[in-house]
Design a protein around this motif. Sequence first.
Motif, PDB file in Angstrom:
ATOM      1  N   GLU A 433       0.847  -1.186   0.000  1.00  0.00           N
ATOM      2  CA  GLU A 433       0.000   0.000   0.000  1.00  0.00           C
ATOM      3  C   GLU A 433       0.887   1.242   0.000  1.00  0.00           C
ATOM      4  N   LEU A 434       0.655   2.134  -0.950  1.00  0.00           N
ATOM      5  CA  LEU A 434       1.492   3.319  -1.110  1.00  0.00           C
ATOM      6  C   LEU A 434       0.864   4.535  -0.441  1.00  0.00           C
ATOM      7  N   SER A 435       1.679   5.295   0.280  1.00  0.00           N
ATOM      8  CA  SER A 435       1.244   6.566   0.857  1.00  0.00           C
ATOM      9  C   SER A 435       2.288   7.630   0.546  1.00  0.00           C
ATOM     10  N   LEU A 436       1.824   8.834   0.267  1.00  0.00           N
ATOM     11  CA  LEU A 436       2.699   9.981   0.061  1.00  0.00           C
ATOM     12  C   LEU A 436       2.385  11.034   1.111  1.00  0.00           C
ATOM     13  N   ALA A 450       7.671   9.107   0.654  1.00  0.00           N
ATOM     14  CA  ALA A 450       6.883   7.987   0.132  1.00  0.00           C
ATOM     15  C   ALA A 450       7.057   6.788   1.056  1.00  0.00           C
ATOM     16  N   LEU A 451       5.974   6.082   1.287  1.00  0.00           N
ATOM     17  CA  LEU A 451       6.026   4.929   2.190  1.00  0.00           C
ATOM     18  C   LEU A 451       5.218   3.788   1.593  1.00  0.00           C
ATOM     19  N   ALA A 452       5.823   2.611   1.540  1.00  0.00           N
ATOM     20  CA  ALA A 452       5.134   1.395   1.092  1.00  0.00           C
ATOM     21  C   ALA A 452       4.930   0.500   2.309  1.00  0.00           C
ATOM     22  N   LYS A 453       3.697   0.114   2.553  1.00  0.00           N
ATOM     23  CA  LYS A 453       3.382  -0.748   3.698  1.00  0.00           C
ATOM     24  C   LYS A 453       2.933  -2.108   3.213  1.00  0.00           C
ATOM     25  N   GLY A 454       3.624  -3.140   3.720  1.00  0.00           N
ATOM     26  CA  GLY A 454       3.283  -4.496   3.335  1.00  0.00           C
ATOM     27  C   GLY A 454       1.994  -4.966   3.991  1.00  0.00           C
ATOM     28  N   ARG A 455       1.360  -5.923   3.331  1.00  0.00           N
ATOM     29  CA  ARG A 455       0.148  -6.518   3.892  1.00  0.00           C
ATOM     30  C   ARG A 455       0.515  -7.806   4.616  1.00  0.00           C
TER      31      ARG A 455
END
Length: 644
Positions: A433-436, A450-455
Amino acid sequence: MNTVAIIGEGNLADTVCKCLSGLVLVRSKDFSEAIPSVDLVLVLQDEDNSSFFYEADQMLRPRGMPWLCAYVSLGEGIIGPLIVPGKSGCFQCAETRLSLAGSNRKEVEDYLKKLVSEDYVLDYTTEISSAGASYMAHIISAETEKVLRGDRANCEDHLYLVNLSHLSSTIHYVLPIGTCSVCGQLHDDSAELAKISLQKCLKQGNSYRSRSMSDLKKVLLKDYWDSRTGIFNDKKWGLASTFASAAINLPLGFYDEVTGGHSHSYVNSELAGILEGLERYCGVTPRGKETNVEGSYSQLKDIAFNPSTVGFHAEEQFEQPDFPFIPYDPDSPMEWVWGYSFVEARPILVPNLLAYYSMGDVGGFVYEISNGCAVGGSLEEAILYGILEVVERDSFLMTWYAKLQVPRLDIKSSGDSELILMALRLEAVTGYELSLFNTTMENGIPSIWALAKGRSEHNVNLICSAGAHLDPLRAAKSAIHELAGMIPMAERRLKERRLEAEAMLDDSFLVQQMEDHSLLYSLPQAEERLHFLLDERNPIRTFAEEFHSLPWQEDLTEDLKQILSVFHSLQMDVIVVDQSSSETLRNGLRCVKVLIPGMLPMTFGHHLTRLIGLNRVLDVPMQLGYADRRLTPQELNPYPHPFP
């Protein structure tokens, strides 16, 4: 009739004599006898003999006689380059390039094992056979004929490598080394040469670059990449990445530096990786000038930059066992290089240990790496991107240490189809999941975290990256490209080093290297340290709410001048050190180091944090409305940062 001198003894020299029997030859085993004036000198040896070639250069260069060397080393025949007195490029340039680029060869590893153990059996022959000598002699004869008829174009700066096991050969370009002790022609560093007068610099298309990738493609691969003699000796495509990424290897002798490029095209990613590699190559040590100023700040303060404004390590850090730095002393002598202060509008001396890498050098007082280093197709472009690189790292660290609850950005609100599709593709391909987040500081230059969060199905929990640009969309895209390239590496690293990562949770000082930072935050247990960023109560904003549109200007220099005026209004200096070398200048590429005193410098290894004296991290949160008072040092984030 042409006359050729053959200097040397052994199988190769004898065979070449026979091949050139139709010419007037002068033969000598060494330089003990006077060499008459000839059209070409061939210096031939059956084994590597650097001292013999150095003697040849000392004898022949003053007399203006061209010469060609050939010898055998590590199972290979090496022919060339043609050395023309008065021109850069020589046998030592070739030896150095071969040594650096070839450091990963199996033959080198075997040779080192042989030095350790006499019983070790080499996989290659160290002696030249009759067939090998004949093959090399054929090439040498052909090169001799070309030189004698005036065709030197493919002889200078090139050499042949002959595999003596199966008699195949390849030809390689040797880029002259500006710092070469034999043929280098470095100029003395000076205040006059450090002066900067900004010139008009038109943008290419809709980019913020002065030269296009298609233009640079013509020179980057030809001049800089070669598996055996190039500044860069290896390249790999990141096929596991969501987008096109490429890794470029820069061998520096004691270690290899891997640089990366990220774009929508593998070719462009390769070129971007090479450009980043040139930035690192020029940033490690002075390669374009001869430094000549030494003294203490106390002695030079009227013409020198004050090092105490860049942020120091804390006293307790210097008390750590084996800490590689010493406290700054204004009365201690050090080396200086000339830079240019835009606030003072004059050349200014900068400590060499701040202008170039300082990773534990003798007498170093701070850890300093690539902060503010950039390469560009013009000086103005390089300065602009050097500033952006400082801003990117500063905004990330300001957000981290002050634990700023910055707004999350609604990606769809950007209205930019490419950015939206990039975000959708990243999430669809990786499952993350991408967040800016908008981390823009008081300078107003758009900065993105930028942050990518794993499921649940992922091992890696969080991965972070950053971007900064005058255009927030470009900043966001840059951060996403960086993030996409990191995900496969982060997943592989955690599988291999999970136990180490878990130990880092309990002891932050186990975070010693750059990759340790992202490794630590791959663990779900570390997520609570980013609660200030991930708090669902933080606002979600549109791009239009967070960023003001900038008028497009054809002249990149006008953008640069506006940025400089912003920092001037904030009473912050922008200091530029030109790091360009002869290797980059030959193609019009400029490399710079930008220092903006007061901005937070990136450090890797928790024990090397630099915050002492940088009060912006305490003051700016209140200026931007994130705090209702000035922060105290005790309130700063005590954990290692998650910058990749």
